[in-house]
Design a protein around this motif. Structure first.
Motif, PDB file in Angstrom:
ATOM      1  N   TRP A 147       0.822  -1.211   0.000  1.00 41.08           N
ATOM      2  CA  TRP A 147       0.000   0.000   0.000  1.00 41.08           C
ATOM      3  C   TRP A 147       0.862   1.269   0.000  1.00 41.08           C
ATOM      4  N   VAL A 148       2.095   1.135   0.373  1.00 43.77           N
ATOM      5  CA  VAL A 148       3.032   2.263   0.289  1.00 43.77           C
ATOM      6  C   VAL A 148       3.741   2.241  -1.065  1.00 43.77           C
ATOM      7  N   MET A 149       4.134   1.049  -1.480  1.00 40.11           N
ATOM      8  CA  MET A 149       4.931   0.909  -2.699  1.00 40.11           C
ATOM      9  C   MET A 149       4.159   1.275  -3.959  1.00 40.11           C
ATOM     10  N   VAL A 150       2.946   0.759  -4.105  1.00 37.84           N
ATOM     11  CA  VAL A 150       2.208   0.930  -5.354  1.00 37.84           C
ATOM     12  C   VAL A 150       1.971   2.401  -5.693  1.00 37.84           C
ATOM     13  N   PRO A 151       1.418   3.217  -4.782  1.00 33.44           N
ATOM     14  CA  PRO A 151       1.205   4.623  -5.156  1.00 33.44           C
ATOM     15  C   PRO A 151       2.505   5.357  -5.507  1.00 33.44           C
ATOM     16  N   LEU A 152       3.564   5.100  -4.716  1.00 34.64           N
ATOM     17  CA  LEU A 152       4.842   5.766  -4.997  1.00 34.64           C
ATOM     18  C   LEU A 152       5.405   5.341  -6.347  1.00 34.64           C
ATOM     19  N   LEU A 153       5.343   4.056  -6.642  1.00 28.53           N
ATOM     20  CA  LEU A 153       5.871   3.563  -7.915  1.00 28.53           C
ATOM     21  C   LEU A 153       5.043   4.049  -9.098  1.00 28.53           C
ATOM     22  N   VAL A 154       3.737   4.142  -8.933  1.00 27.74           N
ATOM     23  CA  VAL A 154       2.879   4.649 -10.017  1.00 27.74           C
ATOM     24  C   VAL A 154       3.207   6.106 -10.311  1.00 27.74           C
ATOM     25  N   VAL A 155       3.322   6.918  -9.272  1.00 26.87           N
ATOM     26  CA  VAL A 155       3.634   8.343  -9.467  1.00 26.87           C
ATOM     27  C   VAL A 155       5.016   8.517 -10.084  1.00 26.87           C
ATOM     28  N   ALA A 156       6.010   7.818  -9.542  1.00 30.05           N
ATOM     29  CA  ALA A 156       7.375   7.959 -10.064  1.00 30.05           C
ATOM     30  C   ALA A 156       7.461   7.451 -11.503  1.00 30.05           C
ATOM     31  N   SER A 157       6.793   6.349 -11.794  1.00 30.41           N
ATOM     32  CA  SER A 157       6.809   5.821 -13.168  1.00 30.41           C
ATOM     33  C   SER A 157       6.118   6.773 -14.133  1.00 30.41           C
ATOM     34  N   SER A 158       5.009   7.345 -13.702  1.00 33.55           N
ATOM     35  CA  SER A 158       4.286   8.294 -14.563  1.00 33.55           C
ATOM     36  C   SER A 158       5.129   9.530 -14.854  1.00 33.55           C
ATOM     37  N   LEU A 159       5.774  10.068 -13.826  1.00 30.14           N
ATOM     38  CA  LEU A 159       6.609  11.253 -14.029  1.00 30.14           C
ATOM     39  C   LEU A 159       7.821  10.941 -14.908  1.00 30.14           C
ATOM     40  N   THR A 160       8.413   9.779 -14.708  1.00 27.95           N
ATOM     41  CA  THR A 160       9.555   9.387 -15.529  1.00 27.95           C
ATOM     42  C   THR A 160       9.128   9.185 -16.982  1.00 27.95           C
ATOM     43  N   ALA A 161       7.984   8.544 -17.196  1.00 33.60           N
ATOM     44  CA  ALA A 161       7.480   8.356 -18.556  1.00 33.60           C
ATOM     45  C   ALA A 161       7.175   9.690 -19.216  1.00 33.60           C
ATOM     46  N   ALA A 162       6.587  10.614 -18.472  1.00 35.22           N
ATOM     47  CA  ALA A 162       6.297  11.946 -19.028  1.00 35.22           C
ATOM     48  C   ALA A 162       7.584  12.661 -19.418  1.00 35.22           C
ATOM     49  N   GLU A 163       8.606  12.522 -18.585  1.00 37.47           N
ATOM     50  CA  GLU A 163       9.887  13.164 -18.908  1.00 37.47           C
ATOM     51  C   GLU A 163      10.488  12.561 -20.169  1.00 37.47           C
ATOM     52  N   ARG A 164      10.458  11.249 -20.297  1.00 37.53           N
ATOM     53  CA  ARG A 164      11.081  10.592 -21.449  1.00 37.53           C
ATOM     54  C   ARG A 164      10.266  10.721 -22.721  1.00 37.53           C
ATOM     55  N   LEU A 165       8.950  10.703 -22.623  1.00 31.25           N
ATOM     56  CA  LEU A 165       8.113  10.695 -23.821  1.00 31.25           C
ATOM     57  C   LEU A 165       7.622  12.071 -24.248  1.00 31.25           C
ATOM     58  N   ILE A 166       7.605  13.033 -23.335  1.00 34.61           N
ATOM     59  CA  ILE A 166       7.076  14.360 -23.665  1.00 34.61           C
ATOM     60  C   ILE A 166       8.145  15.441 -23.513  1.00 34.61           C
ATOM     61  N   MET A 167       8.723  15.528 -22.320  1.00 32.18           N
ATOM     62  CA  MET A 167       9.640  16.632 -22.039  1.00 32.18           C
ATOM     63  C   MET A 167      10.968  16.500 -22.781  1.00 32.18           C
ATOM     64  N   ARG A 168      11.560  15.308 -22.780  1.00 32.66           N
ATOM     65  CA  ARG A 168      12.860  15.114 -23.427  1.00 32.66           C
ATOM     66  C   ARG A 168      12.786  15.312 -24.936  1.00 32.66           C
ATOM     67  N   PRO A 169      11.782  14.737 -25.644  1.00 34.33           N
ATOM     68  CA  PRO A 169      11.709  15.000 -27.086  1.00 34.33           C
ATOM     69  C   PRO A 169      11.484  16.481 -27.406  1.00 34.33           C
ATOM     70  N   ALA A 170      10.710  17.171 -26.572  1.00 29.18           N
ATOM     71  CA  ALA A 170      10.505  18.602 -26.801  1.00 29.18           C
ATOM     72  C   ALA A 170      11.811  19.371 -26.628  1.00 29.18           C
ATOM     73  N   ALA A 171      12.574  19.035 -25.601  1.00 27.23           N
ATOM     74  CA  ALA A 171      13.873  19.685 -25.391  1.00 27.23           C
ATOM     75  C   ALA A 171      14.836  19.350 -26.520  1.00 27.23           C
ATOM     76  N   GLU A 172      14.785  18.109 -27.004  1.00 28.37           N
ATOM     77  CA  GLU A 172      15.649  17.705 -28.121  1.00 28.37           C
ATOM     78  C   GLU A 172      15.292  18.474 -29.389  1.00 28.37           C
ATOM     79  N   ARG A 173      13.994  18.630 -29.672  1.00 29.19           N
ATOM     80  CA  ARG A 173      13.575  19.410 -30.843  1.00 29.19           C
ATOM     81  C   ARG A 173      14.032  20.855 -30.724  1.00 29.19           C
ATOM     82  N   LYS A 174      13.897  21.409 -29.537  1.00 27.89           N
ATOM     83  CA  LYS A 174      14.312  22.795 -29.313  1.00 27.89           C
ATOM     84  C   LYS A 174      15.813  22.937 -29.514  1.00 27.89           C
TER      85      LYS A 174
END
Length: 157
Positions: free
Chosen positions: A118-145
């Motif tokens: 009950w501690v692990m799942v919420p933390l891992l979901v949030v961290a995974s979501s933020l990491t995925a957003a960084e790799r799939l959205i933020m990093r490609p945008a920075a690379e294009r820029k």
């Protein structure tokens, strides 16, 4: 953009390692019959007298081998930002503490329901979501820029 720009702007001073690398490019130009020995000597004299990147680059600007080097020089891939590393480090602390307490309870009183989930799942979901957003959205945008900035810099020359 010049491959020498990694040392800073065109007013940055150069030293022996940079001069040696540029001399090798000039030697290759002689071997490939782009310039003759007299022109090689003149260019090496200019190169040795140069104090900045801009002054030294002049002797290489019209050589095809240098142009290929400049065009091939791509910036390094973006690395994971520090906040992603700290995010994963940060969630490892409560997860580790909860797992440690659960293991102690398991060792002392026997079978215990795996409540750290009950501690692990919420933390891992949030961290995974933020990491995925960084790799799939933020990093490609920075690379294009960054690539657009590089393209504009090349076109200014």
């Amino acid at each position: 953009m010049s491959s020498l720009e990694r040392y800073g702007d065109r007013e940055t001073r150069i030293g022996t390692p940079e001069r040696t690398a540029m001399t090798e490019i000039l030697r290759a130009a002689v071997d490939q019959d782009y310039i003759d020995l007299d022109e090689y000597e003149k260019r090496v004299d200019v190169l040795l007298a140069a104090k900045t990147v801009g002054e030294a680059e002049v002797v290489l600007a019209d050589l095809p081998s240098y142009q290929r080097l400049v065009e091939a020089a791509e910036p390094d891939a973006l690395k994971a930002p520090d906040w992603v590393k700290w995010l994963w480090f940060g969630i490892s602390i409560p997860i580790g503490i909860n797992l440690g307490v659960w293991l102690i309870l398991l060792a002392t009183i026997g079978f215990v329901y795996f409540w750290p989930v009950w501690v692990m799942v919420p933390l891992l979901v949030v961290a995974s979501s933020l990491t995925a957003a960084e790799r799939l959205i933020m990093r490609p945008a920075a690379e294009r820029k960054r690539r657009e900035k590089l393209r504009r810099k090349r076109n200014q020359r």
